[in-house]
Design a protein around this motif. Structure first.
Motif, PDB file in Angstrom:
ATOM      1  N   GLU A  72      -6.405   6.203  -4.932  1.00  0.00           N
ATOM      2  CA  GLU A  72      -5.407   4.692  -4.581  1.00  0.00           C
ATOM      3  C   GLU A  72      -5.662   4.521  -3.325  1.00  0.00           C
ATOM      4  O   GLU A  72      -6.144   3.729  -2.902  1.00  0.00           O
ATOM      5  CB  GLU A  72      -4.022   4.632  -4.582  1.00  0.00           C
ATOM      6  CG  GLU A  72      -3.619   3.423  -3.690  1.00  0.00           C
ATOM      7  CD  GLU A  72      -2.049   3.838  -4.659  1.00  0.00           C
ATOM      8  OE1 GLU A  72      -1.351   2.748  -4.742  1.00  0.00           O
ATOM      9  OE2 GLU A  72      -1.582   5.159  -5.385  1.00  0.00           O
ATOM     10  N   SER A 106       0.958  -1.149   0.065  1.00  0.00           N
ATOM     11  CA  SER A 106       0.343   0.069   0.025  1.00  0.00           C
ATOM     12  C   SER A 106       0.562   1.134  -0.308  1.00  0.00           C
ATOM     13  O   SER A 106       2.475   1.092   0.311  1.00  0.00           O
ATOM     14  CB  SER A 106      -1.010   0.164   1.181  1.00  0.00           C
ATOM     15  OG  SER A 106      -0.055   0.828   2.180  1.00  0.00           O
ATOM     16  N   ILE A 107       0.714   2.323  -0.442  1.00  0.00           N
ATOM     17  CA  ILE A 107       1.155   3.852  -0.199  1.00  0.00           C
ATOM     18  C   ILE A 107       1.552   4.036   1.519  1.00  0.00           C
ATOM     19  O   ILE A 107       2.886   4.295   1.754  1.00  0.00           O
ATOM     20  CB  ILE A 107      -0.179   5.035  -0.568  1.00  0.00           C
ATOM     21  CG1 ILE A 107      -0.802   4.717  -1.553  1.00  0.00           C
ATOM     22  CG2 ILE A 107       0.912   6.130  -0.223  1.00  0.00           C
ATOM     23  CD1 ILE A 107      -1.340   5.668  -1.994  1.00  0.00           C
ATOM     24  N   ASP A 119      -9.278   3.125  -1.836  1.00  0.00           N
ATOM     25  CA  ASP A 119      -9.433   2.061  -1.693  1.00  0.00           C
ATOM     26  C   ASP A 119      -8.379   1.117  -1.072  1.00  0.00           C
ATOM     27  O   ASP A 119      -9.336   0.229  -1.017  1.00  0.00           O
ATOM     28  CB  ASP A 119      -8.467   1.396  -3.710  1.00  0.00           C
ATOM     29  CG  ASP A 119      -9.320   2.004  -4.881  1.00  0.00           C
ATOM     30  OD1 ASP A 119     -11.073   1.932  -4.724  1.00  0.00           O
ATOM     31  OD2 ASP A 119      -9.201   1.849  -5.942  1.00  0.00           O
ATOM     32  N   GLN A 120      -7.481   1.786  -0.752  1.00  0.00           N
ATOM     33  CA  GLN A 120      -6.872   0.639   0.524  1.00  0.00           C
ATOM     34  C   GLN A 120      -7.718   0.817   1.741  1.00  0.00           C
ATOM     35  O   GLN A 120      -7.504  -0.544   2.681  1.00  0.00           O
ATOM     36  CB  GLN A 120      -5.777   1.612   0.692  1.00  0.00           C
ATOM     37  CG  GLN A 120      -4.706   1.073  -0.684  1.00  0.00           C
ATOM     38  CD  GLN A 120      -3.406   1.707  -0.310  1.00  0.00           C
ATOM     39  OE1 GLN A 120      -2.460   2.662   0.452  1.00  0.00           O
ATOM     40  NE2 GLN A 120      -2.478   1.105  -1.373  1.00  0.00           N
ATOM     41  N   SER A 153      -7.119  10.433  -2.514  1.00  0.00           N
ATOM     42  CA  SER A 153      -6.288  10.021  -3.836  1.00  0.00           C
ATOM     43  C   SER A 153      -7.466   9.324  -4.614  1.00  0.00           C
ATOM     44  O   SER A 153      -7.679   8.457  -2.707  1.00  0.00           O
ATOM     45  CB  SER A 153      -5.028   9.730  -4.365  1.00  0.00           C
ATOM     46  OG  SER A 153      -4.774   8.649  -2.829  1.00  0.00           O
ATOM     47  N   LYS A 164     -16.846   6.793  -2.105  1.00  0.00           N
ATOM     48  CA  LYS A 164     -15.723   6.628  -2.477  1.00  0.00           C
ATOM     49  C   LYS A 164     -16.326   8.519  -3.356  1.00  0.00           C
ATOM     50  O   LYS A 164     -15.600   9.206  -3.704  1.00  0.00           O
ATOM     51  CB  LYS A 164     -15.505   5.854  -3.766  1.00  0.00           C
ATOM     52  CG  LYS A 164     -14.245   5.149  -3.289  1.00  0.00           C
ATOM     53  CD  LYS A 164     -14.243   3.763  -3.935  1.00  0.00           C
ATOM     54  CE  LYS A 164     -13.056   4.226  -5.304  1.00  0.00           C
ATOM     55  NZ  LYS A 164     -12.521   3.909  -6.231  1.00  0.00           N
TER      56      LYS A 164
END
Length: 288
Positions: free
Chosen positions: A241, A110-111, A244-245, A239, A231
């Motif tokens: 991404e 993940s980020i 989603d995480q 973001s 979302k």
């Protein structure tokens, strides 16, 4: 061990600020240096040395690290950590205490996981001794991420209200950092951290509403949405991404208690539950 010379990077933050207070409360505080990107906007006790420094600015590294033995710091994506760690080692630093993340273990791609994993690897490769503090969900995340929405609308939207965490407080993270900086008990260890009780996101909101009602405020309305609807509500705030995480993490923990790894096992002091933390930080939840 002899009393070390300690640097706190980010001493105006929640964890860094608590760490500074806890160090100064010791019967014999170590020599303490604190750094901030803007000295003009920060106030520190006269007993500590305050310097202006930025992890992104390599020219500030000598001022930050010279004469320092042990450092408390955090990960930042814009920083070249191999360069920073080389400079720290050349200045005499021997030990890094990193505020890392449990995502290194449960979602390393993940980020958040990638960032902290890379910084941990850089510290190990540097040859410095270390302690990695790996909290999962901060208690303060509810203030950071929820309060702006609550204040603006009186509502809070969730996709997985029964997703569970054991929120950990800034004070408890700082308490473990204190042990790391002043003893060798956590030498070259990665330490998982949680609060003492696993609760759902819905239960966190209920706790906030109990507090608000007790103070004569209206409760916040909790609205349950599908992941897709949630979302859409977050567009422009984070973001895609990261959205989603978060949804993935919440789905994985939906109705599943988090493993408890409280600070008490290290500090010997009772860890703060979410309710404890909320009472200490209630002003942020009562300003609207």
């Amino acid at each position: 061990m002899n009393s070390p010379n300690v640097l706190i990077v980010g001493a105006t933050g929640g964890v860094g600020g608590s760490l500074l207070r806890q160090l100064l409360a010791l019967p014999r505080p170590p020599s303490i240096r604190v750094s901030t990107r803007n000295l003009a906007k920060a106030e520190f006790p006269s007993s500590v040395q305050a310097v202006q420094g930025d992890l992104e600015d390599a020219s500030s590294y000598p001022m930050l690290f010279r004469g320092i033995d042990r450092v408390f710091m955090y990960a930042k994506p814009e920083v070249s950590f191999p360069q920073l760690l080389s400079a720290a080692r050349d200045c005499g630093v021997t030990y890094m205490v990193l505020l890392s993340s449990m995502t290194v273990e449960f979602d390393p791609e993940s980020i958040v996981g990638r960032l902290h994993r890379e910084v941990e690897h850089a510290i190990k490769a540097s040859g410095l001794q270390y302690t990695f503090l790996r909290p999962r969900n901060f208690s303060s995340n509810s203030r950071q991420f929820w309060v702006p929405q609550m204040e603006k609308t009186g509502k809070l939207w969730m996709a997985y209200p029964n997703a569970q965490t054991a929120p950990v407080s800034e004070d408890d993270m700082a308490g473990v950092a204190l042990v790391s900086l002043t003893t060798d008990k956590l030498l070259n260890q990665a330490v998982g951290l949680s609060g003492p009780v696993s609760i759902s996101q819905r239960e966190q909101v209920n706790a906030i509403n109990r507090l608000r009602v007790s103070e004569g405020k209206k409760p916040v309305e909790l609205i349950i949405l599908s992941p897709e609807e949630w979302k859409a509500r977050q567009a422009g705030h984070m973001s895609a991404e990261f959205q989603d995480q978060l949804l993935t993490w919440w789905e994985l923990t939906d109705g599943k208690p988090e493993m408890i790894q409280s600070s008490e096992r290290i500090t010997g002091k009772p860890s703060q539950s979410y309710d404890d933390w909320l009472l200490l930080n209630k002003a942020g939840f009562l300003k609207f």
